[in-house]
Design a protein around this motif. Structure first.
Motif, short mmCIF file in Angstrom:
data_model
loop_
_atom_site.label_atom_id
_atom_site.label_comp_id
_atom_site.label_asym_id
_atom_site.label_seq_id
_atom_site.Cartn_x
_atom_site.Cartn_y
_atom_site.Cartn_z
N THR A 121 0.82 -1.21 0.00
CA THR A 121 0.00 0.00 0.00
C THR A 121 0.86 1.26 0.00
N SER A 122 1.97 1.23 0.75
CA SER A 122 2.83 2.40 0.85
C SER A 122 3.38 2.83 -0.50
N ILE A 123 3.66 1.87 -1.38
CA ILE A 123 4.18 2.19 -2.71
C ILE A 123 3.12 2.90 -3.54
N LEU A 124 1.90 2.39 -3.49
CA LEU A 124 0.82 3.02 -4.25
C LEU A 124 0.51 4.42 -3.71
N LEU A 125 0.48 4.57 -2.39
CA LEU A 125 0.16 5.87 -1.81
C LEU A 125 1.26 6.89 -2.08
N LYS A 126 2.49 6.43 -2.13
CA LYS A 126 3.59 7.33 -2.47
C LYS A 126 3.39 7.88 -3.88
#
Length: 304
Positions: A102-107
């Motif tokens: 999720t962190s990659i997409l939100l970044k």
């Protein structure tokens, strides 16, 4: 007003078809859900990720990739950036998380150059359909904001109101969850709940929004419990949005509804320029399909 997830899917089918882009699409259940959504005439699909793996999975599940635009971006960050870029450029209407953190997409969503950043706080909204409740229940935030401040709760609530109104809720009833109904300075959730109620009464959240707080879970969903306790509010037993005091409470209640009450659900991140469909890897293809329908209906509403 959409009262269950089957109605949500029907609305998604009847509206203008939305364009979905999936970041890191090489995931069995995600592709199954996308294929089903395409078959049901809910979406047009763009698949970004490891093309070889996408082709392999598609072959295994009988998915015709000729009906989709496939972009080969094996690198996860590049895949996420390309997905949000397509939404920013108007080539897609909303984005979905595939096989990446999720962190990659939100970044990527928050990327200043190609992302979907707005002034709004990002927050997660889960929509639940439970047999013992007479309409959809919106839980927020059990997936992103850990221990939100009062200011952050304002943003979280605004996002959830947008989602509820997109699904046809004209009078949105909100319960600010706490362990008791009396304000106690040692319990921040009670203080914040009372302040959010005050703000709603002053029109801060707009027309057609009633906020009650602080209020315990039983009173939020049960008129019988409220009658026994002598608690009066237009929200009791009629709650649409349940605002969580912390991520642990939201996560716990949500998973209890799924695993103990067999509730169906759909999830989306709000606060960006477009909905971000975010589901757990443990979620079923059915939950992912409902989440695509949710994102589609919200995207269509925001494009009006």
């Amino acid at each position: 007003m959409i009262k269950n997830l089957a109605q949500l899917v029907k609305v998604a089918q009847e509206q203008n078809k939305m364009r979905l882009v999936v970041a890191a699409a090489q995931d069995d259940d995600v592709l199954k859900a996308v294929a089903e959504a395409k078959k049901m005439n809910i979406i047009e699909g763009i698949l970004i990720g490891d093309e070889e793996k996408i082709q392999q999975i598609a072959k295994e599940i009988g998915m015709d990739l000729n009906q989709y635009r496939v972009i080969n971006k094996p690198d996860l960050m590049e895949s996420a950036l390309e997905a949000v870029k397509l939404v920013s450029q108007g080539e897609a209407d909303f984005v979905m998380k595939g096989l990446l953190d999720t962190s990659i997409l939100l970044k990527a969503v928050l990327n200043k150059e190609v992302g979907l950043r707005t002034e709004n706080l990002l927050s997660h909204v889960m929509v639940y359909e439970a047999d013992l409740y007479h309409k959809l229940l919106y839980l927020t935030d059990g997936g992103m904001n850990i221990e939100p401040s009062l200011e952050e709760k304002k943003g979280i609530l605004k996002n959830a109101i947008v989602a509820a109104k997109a699904l046809g809720v004209t009078e949105v009833k909100v319960s600010c969850l706490a362990a008791k109904e009396k304000v106690n300075e040692k319990m921040p959730s009670t203080v914040d709940g009372a302040e959010l109620k005050k703000l709603a009464n002053e029109g801060f959240f707009g027309d057609g929004v009633i906020v009650e707080g602080p209020i315990a879970f039983d009173l939020a969903v049960s008129k019988e419990a409220a009658a026994v306790k002598g608690y009066n509010s237009p929200v009791v037993g009629e709650t649409d949005i349940m605002l969580m005091p912390t991520i642990e409470v939201g996560n716990g209640i949500g998973k209890a509804m799924t695993y103990m009450a067999n509730a169906k659900s759909a999830g989306v991140i709000m606060g960006a320029k477009a909905p971000v469909v975010l589901v757990s890897r443990a979620d079923t293809a059915e939950t992912k399909l409902y989440s695509i329908a949710l994102g589609s209906v919200i995207a269509a509403n925001q494009s009006k």
